[in-house]
Design an enzyme around this catalytic site. Sequence first.
Site, mmCIF file in Angstrom:
data_model
loop_
_atom_site.group_PDB
_atom_site.id
_atom_site.type_symbol
_atom_site.label_atom_id
_atom_site.label_comp_id
_atom_site.label_asym_id
_atom_site.label_seq_id
_atom_site.Cartn_x
_atom_site.Cartn_y
_atom_site.Cartn_z
ATOM 1 N N ARG A 57 32.113 14.497 68.465
ATOM 2 C CA ARG A 57 32.611 15.095 69.718
ATOM 3 C C ARG A 57 33.029 13.993 70.689
ATOM 4 O O ARG A 57 33.975 14.140 71.453
ATOM 5 C CB ARG A 57 31.538 16.015 70.331
ATOM 6 C CG ARG A 57 31.890 16.542 71.710
ATOM 7 C CD ARG A 57 31.139 17.822 72.090
ATOM 8 N NE ARG A 57 29.790 17.907 71.605
ATOM 9 C CZ ARG A 57 28.728 17.275 72.121
ATOM 10 N NH1 ARG A 57 28.881 16.464 73.151
ATOM 11 N NH2 ARG A 57 27.521 17.428 71.598
ATOM 12 N N TYR A 109 55.046 26.967 82.403
ATOM 13 C CA TYR A 109 54.559 27.802 81.297
ATOM 14 C C TYR A 109 53.548 28.826 81.841
ATOM 15 O O TYR A 109 52.629 28.467 82.578
ATOM 16 C CB TYR A 109 53.912 26.896 80.239
ATOM 17 C CG TYR A 109 53.167 27.672 79.185
ATOM 18 C CD1 TYR A 109 53.855 28.506 78.305
ATOM 19 C CD2 TYR A 109 51.788 27.591 79.075
ATOM 20 C CE1 TYR A 109 53.184 29.235 77.360
ATOM 21 C CE2 TYR A 109 51.103 28.316 78.118
ATOM 22 C CZ TYR A 109 51.812 29.142 77.259
ATOM 23 O OH TYR A 109 51.145 29.871 76.315
ATOM 24 N N ASP A 181 53.988 17.905 82.925
ATOM 25 C CA ASP A 181 53.959 18.505 81.586
ATOM 26 C C ASP A 181 55.272 18.122 80.912
ATOM 27 O O ASP A 181 56.342 18.596 81.298
ATOM 28 C CB ASP A 181 53.811 20.037 81.734
ATOM 29 C CG ASP A 181 53.700 20.748 80.387
ATOM 30 O OD1 ASP A 181 54.188 20.193 79.387
ATOM 31 O OD2 ASP A 181 53.148 21.864 80.363
ATOM 32 N N LYS A 206 54.033 21.447 70.118
ATOM 33 C CA LYS A 206 55.498 21.571 70.106
ATOM 34 C C LYS A 206 56.155 20.357 69.431
ATOM 35 O O LYS A 206 55.910 20.113 68.283
ATOM 36 C CB LYS A 206 56.011 21.798 71.526
ATOM 37 C CG LYS A 206 55.167 22.767 72.358
ATOM 38 C CD LYS A 206 55.094 24.164 71.778
ATOM 39 C CE LYS A 206 54.288 25.062 72.703
ATOM 40 N NZ LYS A 206 53.800 26.272 72.102
HETATM 41 C C1 LIG Z 1 55.385 23.653 78.481
HETATM 42 C C2 LIG Z 1 54.098 24.126 77.895
HETATM 43 N N1 LIG Z 1 52.938 23.647 78.378
HETATM 44 C C3 LIG Z 1 51.752 24.062 77.878
HETATM 45 C C4 LIG Z 1 51.675 24.990 76.867
HETATM 46 C C5 LIG Z 1 50.340 25.429 76.329
HETATM 47 O O1 LIG Z 1 50.119 24.773 75.109
HETATM 48 P P1 LIG Z 1 49.230 25.378 73.903
HETATM 49 O O2 LIG Z 1 49.930 26.615 73.410
HETATM 50 O O3 LIG Z 1 49.213 24.260 72.912
HETATM 51 O O4 LIG Z 1 47.888 25.682 74.455
HETATM 52 C C6 LIG Z 1 52.861 25.511 76.331
HETATM 53 C C7 LIG Z 1 52.816 26.518 75.264
HETATM 54 O O5 LIG Z 1 53.806 27.157 74.927
HETATM 55 C C8 LIG Z 1 54.101 25.066 76.863
HETATM 56 O O6 LIG Z 1 55.275 25.541 76.402
#
Ligand SMILES: Cc1ncc(COP(=O)(O)O)c(C=O)c1O
Length: 390
Positions: A57, A109, A181, A206
């Site tokens: 962990r 998101y 992000d 992604k």
């Molecule tokens: C721009 C963005 N940030 C964060 C996330 C969240 O990521 P996760 O689905 O890996 O938890 C996503 C998910 O689609 C995303 O498109």
Amino acid sequence: MTTDNLAEFADKGFSTRAIHSGQPSDAETGAVNVPIYLSSTYAQQEIGKHKGHEYARVSNPTRTALEENLAALEGGTSAHVFGSGMAAISALVTMLKTGDHVICGSNVYGGTPRLFNQIVAHYGIDFTYVDTTDAENVRRALTAKTRLVHIETPTNPMMQLTDIRAVAAICKAHSIDLCVDNTFMSPYFQRPIEHGATIVMHSTTKFLNGHSDGLGGVLVCTTPEQKERFEFVQKCTGGILSPFESWLVLRGVKTLAVRMRQHDSNGRKVAEWLASEPKISRVFYPGLKDHPQYALAARQMSGFGSLISFETGSLENANTLLKSVRVCTLGESLGGVETLISHPATMTHAAIGVEGRASIGITDGLVRISVGIEEVEDILADLKQAVAKI
Ligand SMILES: Cc1ncc(COP(=O)(O)O)c(C=O)c1O
């Protein structure tokens, strides 16, 4: 524990770092790939003496290799991987205390405001959502308690940009952290730390992983305090990325540059065709010269990527198109080698409701595509036959 390796590759080009940073050949066997260390605990030589890992962990050699690699690619000083992008954002907000205030982009998101409003706000942390396409909106929302600004650029699905440098200058003047992000661009096309961000976040699910087979998230840091904080969070909360999924991302990142170049090339061609198609009334893609922030896109990013949204005119038209595609796959997510096509109003942005969608311009006819790296002629032919049915 690859300090020599990191120094050796620090001044090399992006692809070279993607393939080698944090990943020297295995000292025992010569294996060129970092093994998947499936061990929850590690033998210690005497009290307080071990070879760098005690309990999985806290750290794991496969995970450490990925963390070193991602820090090198984003230009950060450390990186910390978690079980998903949302787990990474959950770790991020542990920086905050009751009474603190956060400014977040209004068009991020959907899972991010859901976490902030429905969980984190219960701990007495306040959130203000602003349109960060105008950096001055961030300045106007500042309070004496603002500790963090969180933005996404380009945004999902409207492909609006935020000037990272302008927002970073405001944050720096007030000693506030700026987290970007960077999921949509990957470090191949955009490196927010170079523009002044103090933390970079990704859903590695992604483009970084790139093959639609593993979930993950990362926070890339710029200070020793952040490193200490997020290592501590990994140890305390345990929402870490597994050795196998760490290995998947390591493998994915090795081809990040070639994949991103192909995504970008295919994305531009699809966007240009959509823009020329009379049945499509609007196309949202920062690489089109009529995008209102084309100049910022060209300055801030070294490519335009493969996320495109476009207007089909109605829910019925969107559905006709989406059920007619054969090469493109109707599904959520993005950034994989395959072309994924989705309907924001009923999929990714269903939870924000009609008003929420209207406020950021998402109509029932809007379709989003994450252009993959199949032959672009096949993607175009598929879209053409589907659009012809509208
Ligand atoms: C721009 C963005 N940030 C964060 C996330 C969240 O990521 P996760 O689905 O890996 O938890 C996503 C998910 O689609 C995303 O498109």
